[in-house]
Design an enzyme around this catalytic site. Structure first.
Site, PDB file in Angstrom:
ATOM      1  N   ASP A   1       4.765 -31.189  24.381  1.00 37.31           N
ATOM      2  CA  ASP A   1       3.984 -31.857  25.412  1.00 37.31           C
ATOM      3  C   ASP A   1       2.980 -30.892  26.039  1.00 37.31           C
ATOM      4  O   ASP A   1       3.298 -29.720  26.287  1.00 37.31           O
ATOM      5  CB  ASP A   1       4.943 -32.382  26.491  1.00 37.31           C
ATOM      6  CG  ASP A   1       4.263 -33.217  27.542  1.00 37.31           C
ATOM      7  OD1 ASP A   1       3.700 -34.264  27.197  1.00 37.31           O
ATOM      8  OD2 ASP A   1       4.291 -32.815  28.729  1.00 37.31           O
TER       9      ASP A   1
ATOM     10  N   GLU B   1      13.404 -19.228  11.158  1.00 41.47           N
ATOM     11  CA  GLU B   1      14.741 -18.682  10.924  1.00 41.47           C
ATOM     12  C   GLU B   1      15.711 -19.752  10.436  1.00 41.47           C
ATOM     13  O   GLU B   1      16.749 -19.447   9.851  1.00 41.47           O
ATOM     14  CB  GLU B   1      15.312 -18.077  12.212  1.00 41.47           C
ATOM     15  CG  GLU B   1      14.608 -16.835  12.708  1.00 41.47           C
ATOM     16  CD  GLU B   1      15.205 -16.363  14.026  1.00 41.47           C
ATOM     17  OE1 GLU B   1      16.362 -16.746  14.324  1.00 41.47           O
ATOM     18  OE2 GLU B   1      14.513 -15.640  14.757  1.00 41.47           O
TER      19      GLU B   1
END
Length: 534
Positions: free
Chosen positions: A203, A254
């Site tokens: 956002d 990751e």
């Protein structure tokens, strides 16, 4: 589940409070969403994007977050979130959640601590506090205006300092120059990634870093903004935001499963690609397409400009026509070309709903023929219109409360599932937090399921054909227009014709119609419709 899924995905936005109510209190919730996930699977969507369901006082429909790592009791529990994610994955649907990094709720414990603390303290450094101007600090630190109208500053009582809120007074902005803020949000990302989410819709992704010195916005700049949608407020789109997303990208990389980020960033067309460089975001919303209106020239620009820039950085483009912040496109297209897309629909404005839906289906057929990913907003597959007839006392949008504009509640009215059920199937008790108009019953999902020519079946067919024809990964070429007011393009061997006029035209001789946005378009290129041809 294939790698790089986001490059070609159809993503369905779920607005939790208005999708489905599982406990009968009139407010949608996570168990309600879980119970209706088959609808999204049957539509053909690859992923859902959930608007905020976090702990919040709901002054801005959950975009004022008081706890980024818990579920608001209105929507359920963390266990309900886990169950939703698990069920979605069982159905082959990925889950994207909203993250709101620009600001928190004024009820967040960190902001409560900041208000209690001294100026210059570590607690206050989590947010943006400043002394005021004037002899006694009685004037705001600068002249910035809130997105929700009025000053972007509010004075706190204890020490007389002012805090920045680019949105509502209940949404204080974080200080992203503070390492502690960055570390906190890395923890938020990991919290939800560890729970299995597949990505984040970020956002106000262009808002976190403010210009050095917090300078006034010049009158000249404001006049430019009034006349050019590509000019943004001085406090948006600072280059420093990109360092944040490079850090976030390393976190996402990751994790297994090709986790992704998509930016909500209202920035100039020639700046969008900066957010989707290979080590930053995966996608950015193309709001130029949403705002293009129903004309060949504006649609062409809204397609080719972002495609060109996105190709420079190796990212797919995204396409969207409706979301929880704009007037539903089945209503927008019922007005003349150039009608605005924001601030809601007033009771005095009377769109042509039949024309609006006809054009909206044509625009959707175009969108689903474009390379890249497409974002749908709940209810558009039913052809639901914007709702203007909402009593003012029921409206919750802070823009309505601060400035009296209709606001965004009209696109957030609870969905209609079954015509003859209480609250049209939204809630078993017949409660709904906003009133549903009669037209919602007429367009309820059960009234369209299996009905040839219905908007729901059109969406299902278009999404299935999109996948079967490889349109999401094709190379688009613009063609010479066969008629004035008709857009022609080719993608993956499919020719798409968009008739933006009120006149019918003949189809090319020998063409096979693969998809038509309007039943009349099987034999000819009907007015205000789109066809896919081979």
């Amino acid at each position: 589940m294939s790698n790089k899924w986001w490059r070609s995905a159809v993503v369905y936005q779920v607005y939790p409070r208005s999708f489905a109510d599982g406990n009968g209190d009139g407010m949608g919730d996570l168990p309600g969403i879980t119970a209706r996930l088959e609808h999204i699977r049957d539509l053909g969507a690859d992923a859902i994007w959930l608007s905020p369901f976090y702990t919040s006082p709901q002054h801005d429909a959950g975009y004022d977050v008081a706890d980024f790592t818990d579920v608001d009791p209105r929507f359920g529990t963390l266990e309900d979130a886990d169950a939703l994610i698990a069920r979605a994955h069982e159905l082959g649907i990925r889950v994207i959640v909203d993250i709101v990094p620009n600001h928190s709720s004024s009820e967040h414990p960190l902001f409560r601590a900041a208000l209690d603390a001294e100026p210059g303290s570590p607690e206050r450094e989590m947010y943006i506090f400043r002394d005021g101007r004037g002899e006694h600090g009685e004037e705001p630190p600068n002249n910035w205006q809130s997105i929700f109208h009025g000053s972007a500053w509010t004075r706190e009582e204890k020490h007389g300092q002012w805090y920045l809120h680019l949105f509502d007074t209940s949404q204080p902005d974080f200080n992203w120059t503070n390492r502690a803020v960055r570390d906190m949000f890395e923890g938020v990302l990991r919290f939800w990634l560890d729970r299995g989410v597949d990505g984040f819709r970020v956002d106000v992704a262009h808002g976190m870093i403010k210009p050095d010195g917090l300078p006034d916005e010049s009158e000249e700049h404001r006049q430019l903004m009034a006349g050019d949608p590509d000019v943004v407020p001085v406090y948006f789109d600072q280059d420093g935001v990109h360092e944040i997303y490079r850090e976030w990208r390393r976190v996402l990389d990751e994790y297994e499963g090709d986790r992704m980020m998509v930016a909500e960033a209202w920035v100039p067309k020639n700046r969008q690609h900066l957010y989707i460089r290979p080590d930053e975001m995966h996608q950015i919303f193309n709001f130029g397409f949403l705002g293009a209106g129903w004309s060949v020239d504006t649609i062409t620009d809204a397609i080719m400009t972002p495609l060109t820039f996105a190709k420079e950085v190796g990212s797919p483009s995204t396409w969207v026509l409706s979301n929880h912040d704009v007037i539903r496109h089945a209503t927008r297209y019922g007005f003349d070309h150039g009608y605005r897309f924001g601030e809601g629909l007033s009771r005095e404005e009377k769109p042509d709903l039949e024309l609006g839906l006809r054009r909206a289906r044509g625009a959707t057929a175009l969108m689903l023929a474009l390379p890249g990913s497409a974002y749908l907003y709940q209810g558009e597959e039913m052809g639901l219109p914007e709702v203007a007839e909402i009593p003012d006392e029921l409206r919750e949008d802070p823009a309505h409360k601060r400035a009296g504009v209709p606001g965004r509640d009209g696109c957030r009215v609870p969905l209609a599932w079954e015509k003859d059920s209480p609250a049209y199937g939204f809630s078993s008790t017949g409660k709904a937090w906003l009133p549903q108009p009669d037209v919602y019953g007429e367009r309820a999902a059960d009234q369209q399921d299996g009905v040839a020519g219905s908007t729901l079946e059109f969406y299902r067919a278009a999404i299935a054909q999109r996948r079967a024809l490889g349109l999401a990964t094709g190379d688009l070429v613009m063609n010479e227009s066969p008629h004035e007011g008709v857009l022609s393009l080719t993608n993956a061997g499919v020719t798409v014709l968009v008739n933006t006029t009120d006149q019918d035209h003949d189809l090319p001789a020998g063409a096979e119609v693969l998809l038509a946005s309007h039943p009349d378009a099987q034999e000819r290129l009907a007015a205000n419709s789109t066809v896919w041809l081979r």
